[in-house]
Design an enzyme around this catalytic site. Structure first.
Site, PDB file in Angstrom:
ATOM      1  N   LYS A 195      29.315 -15.923  40.508  1.00  0.00           N
ATOM      2  CA  LYS A 195      27.929 -16.259  40.848  1.00  0.00           C
ATOM      3  C   LYS A 195      26.875 -15.688  39.877  1.00  0.00           C
ATOM      4  O   LYS A 195      25.797 -15.276  40.297  1.00  0.00           O
ATOM      5  CB  LYS A 195      27.602 -15.786  42.278  1.00  0.00           C
ATOM      6  CG  LYS A 195      28.438 -16.439  43.350  1.00  0.00           C
ATOM      7  CD  LYS A 195      28.126 -15.921  44.726  1.00  0.00           C
ATOM      8  CE  LYS A 195      28.713 -14.552  44.995  1.00  0.00           C
ATOM      9  NZ  LYS A 195      28.733 -14.184  46.404  1.00  0.00           N
ATOM     10  N   ASP A 230      31.526 -11.039  52.567  1.00  0.00           N
ATOM     11  CA  ASP A 230      30.569 -11.686  53.481  1.00  0.00           C
ATOM     12  C   ASP A 230      31.253 -12.624  54.477  1.00  0.00           C
ATOM     13  O   ASP A 230      30.801 -12.778  55.610  1.00  0.00           O
ATOM     14  CB  ASP A 230      29.444 -12.420  52.729  1.00  0.00           C
ATOM     15  CG  ASP A 230      29.936 -13.374  51.648  1.00  0.00           C
ATOM     16  OD1 ASP A 230      31.147 -13.412  51.381  1.00  0.00           O
ATOM     17  OD2 ASP A 230      29.101 -14.070  51.042  1.00  0.00           O
TER      18      ASP A 230
HETATM   19  C1  BGC Z   1      32.862 -14.750  45.939  1.00  0.00           C
HETATM   20  C2  BGC Z   1      33.303 -14.473  47.353  1.00  0.00           C
HETATM   21  C3  BGC Z   1      32.160 -14.695  48.316  1.00  0.00           C
HETATM   22  C4  BGC Z   1      31.549 -16.074  48.104  1.00  0.00           C
HETATM   23  C5  BGC Z   1      30.374 -16.350  49.018  1.00  0.00           C
HETATM   24  C6  BGC Z   1      32.200 -16.114  45.833  1.00  0.00           C
HETATM   25  O1  BGC Z   1      31.690 -16.299  44.552  1.00  0.00           O
HETATM   26  O2  BGC Z   1      33.956 -14.701  45.059  1.00  0.00           O
HETATM   27  O3  BGC Z   1      33.760 -13.144  47.478  1.00  0.00           O
HETATM   28  O4  BGC Z   1      32.634 -14.573  49.618  1.00  0.00           O
HETATM   29  O5  BGC Z   1      31.124 -16.202  46.756  1.00  0.00           O
HETATM   30  O6  BGC Z   1      29.359 -15.416  48.853  1.00  0.00           O
END
Ligand code: BGC
Length: 484
Positions: A195, A230
């Site tokens: 992200k 989360d």
């Molecule tokens: C992460 C996860 C997370 C999800 C939603 C992903 O990019 O790898 O750990 O739960 O985003 O936030």
């Protein structure tokens, strides 16, 4: 049949399949034109071709669901886990809340550009929360790990101070929404950033240790008892009031799911074998497709989005579904259509040419705009320097709807694999994330697709508002109840 410049179908021997947007798809039975009579602009064919490349049939979704199931099994198996793409990390959370949890907790919630500090008070099934949001700048997301964790420690100190709790040391749950290999409830190694984060010196390290070190540097008292994803927080939070909740799902900046699994099915389990005999698995399903298994369903636009990300080649399922990427997919399609003269009178503004300028909230706003004059759609496009003609507007809406519908259906392909694995006749899925909360048809598209893919199971999607922060406190509370 073959696909040529100007996107005109040329009659070859078997007019059945076309390569559109880099993906092979069945051609709609449009009139076949000969090369000579073709004008350089064939709006209907180009728009329809691109939209068609984004359609996933029931058979496609069933294939994706089966693939997800294979990936889940590989992740749970000790021998195949090292090369598995979907890692299926045991969260070390063994028990769902039963509504009797009590106490006063701090929670931290880091997963995107907004970081939150919370105080969560649990009393007789009632939850009271006070929280403050701290913006994480692009510089902090991509700087050093020390800067990032110092910022978190400073924010915690400020929050405690503002709440008059500077000297109070409450148990703390940390929601850290990135792929982590947990070694215990309060020990988790970051596998890789997602992200848009890339803070250096954190991958491969225990983030609980990094937080403790930052708090020691900043002289902030810290009693961290749990680190959770989360999805896990979301599941815990919903399970507090609804006992048949077995799956947690995030559809926000990123996407991921977790579910309650029997310990006997978790070959990678390294914890103790005592009661309870279940554990929540953080699937990290965003990584699905990294082994190219989804390539036949991806389009040229998906490839282009991947090219401009920090984690190229990774999180490919996430890049087709989540909020960080959907706007960018739409932008690339609009640019393509405009460049070929099919939109905006062939004009492409510099803003529309700029990666990430078309935010996913624009998709939500355009699809929510039911006014006769498409006021919202006009305002958004104008803010990006282009003036849509009346005939452009329905095309733009169709592009947005095709991208968001594909995302909703894809997420259900993954969910159906989990629902089938759990095997219950009835269950609730706790969901959080801006895409799910704000998009006008995401939820209804998911519900329709659930009926297609798991018709015999009664599945309820339940919004777990604020679940990720609250859930971290609940994990801490359950740990306290079980005396662990
Ligand atoms: C992460 C996860 C997370 C999800 C939603 C992903 O990019 O790898 O750990 O739960 O985003 O936030």
């Amino acid at each position: 049949m073959r696909w040529i410049r100007n996107r005109v179908f040329i009659n070859m021997k078997t007019p059945k399949w076309v390569n559109v947007g880099g993906r092979w798809t069945k051609a709609t039975p449009e009139p076949v034109q000969s090369e000579k009579t073709v004008s350089p602009k064939s709006t209907k064919n180009e728009v329809d071709g691109i939209l068609q490349s984004l359609v996933l049939s029931k058979a496609d979704l069933e294939e994706i669901s089966d693939l997800m199931r294979q990936n889940m099994d590989r992740g749970l198996n000790r021998a195949t886990n090292p090369s598995a793409v979907v890692k299926m990390f045991p969260s070390f959370v063994r028990s769902l809340p039963d509504g009797t949890e009590k106490g006063d907790f701090f929670a931290l919630d880091l997963g995107g550009s907004n970081f939150r500090v919370l105080r969560v008070q649990l009393l007789d099934g009632d939850v009271q929360m006070t929280s403050k949001v701290y913006k994480i700048s692009q510089g902090t997301m991509t700087g050093t790990g020390e800067q990032l964790f110092d910022y978190i420690a400073d924010s915690l100190a400020e929050f405690k101070n503002e709440q008059g709790l500077s000297d109070v040391d409450l148990p703390l749950g940390f929601t850290f929404s990135f792929p982590c290999k947990q070694n215990g409830l309060a020990s988790a190694e970051l596998v890789q950033w997602t992200k848009g984060f890339s803070a250096s010196g954190v991958e491969g390290k225990d983030v609980v240790v990094l937080l403790k070190e930052a708090c020691a540097r900043k002289k902030v008292a810290l009693q961290i008892v749990a680190l959770v994803n989360d999805t896990v927080g979301t599941l815990m939070s919903c399970a507090y009031s609804c006992s048949d909740t077995y799956i947690g799902l995030i559809l926000g900046t990123g996407t991921n799911a977790c579910y309650l699994e029997k310990l006997s099915n978790v070959d990678t389990w390294t914890g103790d074998d005592g009661e309870p005999r279940d554990v929540i698995i953080n699937m990290e399903w965003g990584a699905f497709g990294t082994d190219k298994s989804l390539d036949k369903f991806r389009t040229k636009f998906d490839n282009e989005v991947d090219e401009v990300t920090l984690n190229k080649g990774k999180q490919l399922y996430e890049k087709m579904i989540s909020g960080m990427y959907l706007g960018e997919i739409v932008r690339l399609i609009l640019v393509k259509l405009a460049t070929d003269g099919d939109l905006f009178g062939g004009q492409v503004s510099s803003d529309l040419k700029t990666p990430w300028k078309f935010e996913t909230r624009f998709l939500t706003d355009i699809e929510s705009d039911t006014s006769d004059n498409n006021a919202e759609c006009n305002t958004i496009l104008k803010s990006l320097g282009v003036t849509p003609s009346p005939s452009d507007l329905p095309v733009i809406r169709r592009v947005c709807a095709a991208v968001s519908t594909r995302a909703a259906r894809l997420s259900v392909a993954g969910l159906s694999a989990v629902v089938k694995k759990i095997g219950a006749a009835e269950l609730t899925i706790a969901v959080d994330g801006s895409l799910y909360k704000k998009h006008p048809t995401f939820k209804s598209n998911m519900e329709k697709t659930l009926k297609e893919l798991v018709p015999g199971v009664t599945v309820k999607l339940m919004l777990s508002e604020d679940g990720s922060g609250k859930g971290a406190a609940l994990v801490a509370a359950v740990a306290a109840r079980l005396g662990s």
